[in-house]
Enzyme design. Structure first.
Site, PDB file in Angstrom:
ATOM      1  N   HIS A  49       5.339 -12.086   6.114  1.00  0.00           N
ATOM      2  CA  HIS A  49       6.566 -11.695   6.805  1.00  0.00           C
ATOM      3  C   HIS A  49       7.792 -12.329   6.162  1.00  0.00           C
ATOM      4  CE1 HIS A  49       4.485 -10.271  10.747  1.00  0.00           C
ATOM      5  NE2 HIS A  49       4.797  -9.266   9.973  1.00  0.00           N
ATOM      6  N   ARG A  62       0.207   2.207   2.264  1.00  0.00           N
ATOM      7  CA  ARG A  62      -1.067   1.496   2.217  1.00  0.00           C
ATOM      8  C   ARG A  62      -1.514   1.202   3.644  1.00  0.00           C
ATOM      9  NH1 ARG A  62       2.712  -1.594  -0.265  1.00  0.00           N
ATOM     10  NH2 ARG A  62       3.048  -1.226  -2.500  1.00  0.00           N
ATOM     11  N   ARG A  85      -2.285   6.779   2.074  1.00  0.00           N
ATOM     12  CA  ARG A  85      -3.544   6.533   1.368  1.00  0.00           C
ATOM     13  C   ARG A  85      -4.591   6.081   2.378  1.00  0.00           C
ATOM     14  NH1 ARG A  85      -3.374   2.031  -3.157  1.00  0.00           N
ATOM     15  NH2 ARG A  85      -3.394   0.659  -1.346  1.00  0.00           N
ATOM     16  N   GLU A  88      -6.762   6.765 -10.750  1.00  0.00           N
ATOM     17  CA  GLU A  88      -6.739   5.359 -11.143  1.00  0.00           C
ATOM     18  C   GLU A  88      -8.028   4.920 -11.833  1.00  0.00           C
ATOM     19  OE1 GLU A  88      -6.248   3.027  -7.578  1.00  0.00           O
ATOM     20  OE2 GLU A  88      -7.341   4.497  -6.404  1.00  0.00           O
ATOM     21  N   ASN A 106      -1.156   0.756 -11.875  1.00  0.00           N
ATOM     22  CA  ASN A 106      -1.608  -0.640 -11.851  1.00  0.00           C
ATOM     23  C   ASN A 106      -3.094  -0.733 -12.160  1.00  0.00           C
ATOM     24  OD1 ASN A 106       0.974  -0.755 -10.865  1.00  0.00           O
ATOM     25  ND2 ASN A 106       0.493  -2.065  -9.131  1.00  0.00           N
ATOM     26  N   ASP A 107      -3.899  -0.015 -11.392  1.00  0.00           N
ATOM     27  CA  ASP A 107      -5.343  -0.072 -11.612  1.00  0.00           C
ATOM     28  C   ASP A 107      -5.787   0.791 -12.773  1.00  0.00           C
ATOM     29  OD1 ASP A 107      -6.326  -2.008  -9.957  1.00  0.00           O
ATOM     30  OD2 ASP A 107      -6.517  -0.696  -8.226  1.00  0.00           O
ATOM     31  N   ARG A 142      -5.986  -7.593 -14.563  1.00  0.00           N
ATOM     32  CA  ARG A 142      -4.553  -7.853 -14.698  1.00  0.00           C
ATOM     33  C   ARG A 142      -4.116  -9.143 -14.032  1.00  0.00           C
ATOM     34  NH1 ARG A 142      -0.971  -5.967 -10.868  1.00  0.00           N
ATOM     35  NH2 ARG A 142      -1.821  -5.148  -8.933  1.00  0.00           N
ATOM     36  N   CYS A 198       2.520   6.415  -8.286  1.00  0.00           N
ATOM     37  CA  CYS A 198       2.836   5.403  -7.283  1.00  0.00           C
ATOM     38  C   CYS A 198       2.574   3.992  -7.786  1.00  0.00           C
ATOM     39  CB  CYS A 198       2.056   5.650  -5.988  1.00  0.00           C
ATOM     40  SG  CYS A 198       0.268   5.655  -6.198  1.00  0.00           S
TER      41      CYS A 198
END
Length: 658
Positions: free
Chosen positions: A304, A411, A447, A545, A568-569, A579, A616
């Site tokens: 948060h 997500r 997703r 991905e 990313n993946d 990574r 994305c």
């Protein structure tokens, strides 16, 4: 009902397996008890369970009473009969890290990158650079009285404790009633208010008071117990929720002690807030416009603290751990929220460098603000959707303020991870509907649950895997657990009545996974129809991905409504390089010809089939790569809200031939 078994858990129900057992028990609505040698305790209390001292090869009985008693007993007995359930993965292997599925920069559990000679490096949690005077915020630790209550004192101590809880709740209610609180901060304070009212926290404390503990000691113990459920697993979402529990517990203790917390009201304009830990409650009420940056020992990119910092444009570096103590006596601090770099008492050259970067960034922000309401188009008039990647309703405001044209990646993991049990269909439907209404008429791509052994959640027992990133995760796990998957699909069908919900499947590597999902969607629609529940259809797409998805992209394009490339993946899997492993970091480069070829092959297949191709991954927000992606045929780019206006500017410049 009840059932007995012999415990096969390695070493018995010591700390970690007990925590996992409790987490599993809390996934069920039924009251559940564990019985050993005639003594029964709640299976949903870590402290009580560990005090039962269940050893390997001992006989125990699981009792359950409630609507899902059969399911609870089967699941819990299955855990107790698993010899590997008690193995401490944290000692046997390196801590599991989040795969970083298009999340904010890096997990706090990831190994820290090498620091510069005169600085430190932590989690890059909110982008931007800052330099300013250090404002050290290190409130003293709270300790209980350490004495046992007399029997005639217990009732009064419970009353005193309940009054303190009510006072904290009332204080949070007053904060929620203030118009000055932003929508995003309001959501965070509301979440803290829920924790303060949660029986699992206050009930645990009252049990300790009834056992003779003073209220402060009881609250500290209860907060630690509940937080342990979130922090026992090396996962940044769970750790973030543990911080919230401790923050609420601290506020209750302060009321009990008649003390006020150290105030942030006196922070000077542009100062860098330095703290070991900052409760979201404190930060949300702080004079945020005066804070130049935040450096914190605790917290990660999904905490948060990070969400508040990002929504207010405050650079932040978190997760420094004990290294935060090096800043206790700092006079001036420079930080880079893009890289996680923190420099203590910078020299003149560094001060000049950071001051120049801060000035340049301010000018850039001012120039980019004009692109908030722009709808970017190419020279031929084709609209390019620039959307946001978000993980919670609290992040909506930041995305809207940036000018997001919808959501390209929502997500759903945090919805599952932030609670002590699996979210109900109703809870999910409300969340997805709120998201859809907030961005209408723009599309919102949700997703489906992308979870695996690297970031487990309550209610799902994951097998021990040598490499969870290549294991039972994403769509693979969901198809094996239709009880969980169908609940989410039904919720999405219900939210689809708003007309702008799209659904995306993660980790797809086979056509059969899409086809099996369609069968489940049809089953869910039929169930809702039979129950008279309003629902609608949605476009079904896949994340690209895995290398397998790239190679079968032409066939996949005939099965789905859209592609979204998760760079990313995809980069990680194409290059076979973790990574989060600094020793192979140079291989994790999206501009590598192999990765760019994979993106182009995917785009070509999607364009040929006439479906939307989006992206994305973090690369979607890179100005140096956007022209190449658009030339490949991508028409949607989704990114962190902070990158949206810059991306729009890049597209408009490209259209103008600049």
């Amino acid at each position: 009902m009840e059932r007995s078994t012999i415990v096969r858990v390695h070493e018995g129900l010591h700390a970690r397996p007990a925590t996992r057992f409790v987490k599993l028990a809390k996934a069920f609505e039924s009251d559940v008890e564990l019985v050993k040698d005639g003594k029964a305790v709640s299976a949903k209390s870590s402290v009580k369970l560990m005090l039962l001292a269940v050893k390997e090869n001992q006989e125990v009985t699981v009792r359950a009473n409630g609507a899902d008693a059969i399911e609870a007993i089967e699941a819990l007995i299955g855990y107790l009969e698993n010899p590997k359930a008690g193995l401490d993965d944290g000692e046997a292997h390196a801590p599991a890290n989040d795969a970083g599925k298009e999340a904010a920069p890096e997990s706090q559990s990831a190994p820290a990158a090498p620091a510069e000679a005169n600085g430190l490096r932590g989690v890059a949690a909110s982008e931007g650079v800052a330099i300013g005077p250090a404002f050290a915020h290190f409130p003293p630790d709270i300790a209980g009285q350490g004495r046992m209550l007399q029997a005639d004192e217990i009732a009064g101590e419970i009353d005193r404790f309940r009054a303190a809880v009510a006072a904290v709740q009332a204080r949070m209610d007053r904060a929620l009633a203030q118009d000055s609180l932003s929508a995003g901060d309001r959501g965070i304070v509301a979440a803290l208010r829920d924790i303060a009212a949660d029986d699992s926290l206050t009930g645990e404390a009252e049990k300790a008071i009834k056992g003779g503990n003073d209220a402060v000691s009881a609250m500290i113990t209860a907060a630690s117990t509940i937080a342990a459920d979130f922090s026992a697993v090396d996962d940044h979402y769970l750790n973030a929720r543990a911080d919230d529990v401790h923050a609420v517990g601290r506020q209750i203790c302060l009321v009990l002690l008649g003390q006020d917390d150290v105030s942030l009201e006196n922070i000077s304009q542009g100062a860098i807030l330095i703290a070991d830990d900052i409760g979201a409650w404190d930060l949300a009420r702080a004079p945020l416009k005066r804070i130049g940056g935040v450096v914190c020992g605790h917290g990660g990119a999904t905490s948060h603290i990070a969400i508040i910092a990002r929504s207010h444009g405050i650079p932040a570096v978190l997760g420094l751990g004990d290294r935060i103590n090096a800043l206790r006596t700092a006079q001036e601090v420079a930080l880079d929220g893009n890289t996680g770099q923190v420099i203590i008492d910078p020299d003149a050259a560094t001060c000049a460098d950071f001051a120049g970067r801060v000035e340049a960034a301010a000018k850039e922000r001012a120039g980019l603000a004009a692109f908030k309401t722009v709808t970017p188009k190419l020279a031929d008039g084709k609209v390019i959707e620039v959307a946001a990647n978000i993980g919670s309703l609290e992040e909506i405001e930041a995305a809207q303020e940036a000018g997001a044209m919808g959501v390209g990646l929502f997500r759903t993991e945090l919805l599952f991870m932030r609670h002590m049990h699996l979210p109900s269909e109703d809870m999910q439907a409300e969340t997805y509907a709120a998201l859809a209404k907030a961005f209408a008429p723009y599309p919102v791509i949700v997703r489906t649950l992308d979870i695996g052994g690297d970031k487990p959640i309550a209610g799902i027992e994951f097998p021990e895997e040598e490499n969870p990133f290549l294991g039972w995760r994403g769509i693979r796990m969901c198809l094996d657990r239709p009880d969980i998957f169908k609940r989410q699909l039904r919720a999405l069908l219900r939210a689809a009545v708003h007309g702008n919900i799209k659904v995306m499947l993660p980790m797809v590597s086979d056509l059969g996974e899409v086809r099996q999902t369609r069968v489940l969607v049809d089953e869910c629609a039929a169930e809702l129809q039979a129950g008279g529940v309003p629902h609608a259809t949605f476009d079904l797409g896949v994340m690209i991905e895995t290398p397998a998805a790239v190679l079968i992209a032409p066939a996949l394009a005939k099965e789905v409504a859209f592609f979204s490339i998760g760079t990313n993946d995809l980069t990680q899997y194409i290059m076979a390089a973790d990574r989060l492993n600094p020793t192979v970091a140079k291989l994790n480069d999206v501009t590598n010809p192999a990765v760019m070829s994979a993106i182009e092959l995917t785009a070509r297949a999607g364009v040929a089939a006439g479906i939307m191709v989006g992206m994305c991954g973090e690369a979607a927000g890179r100005p140096d790569l956007i022209p190449a992606f658009l030339e490949m045929g991508l028409t949607e780019l989704s990114m962190s809200p902070a990158s949206i206006q810059r991306a729009k500017k890049t597209i408009m410049a490209m259209a103008a031939g600049e």
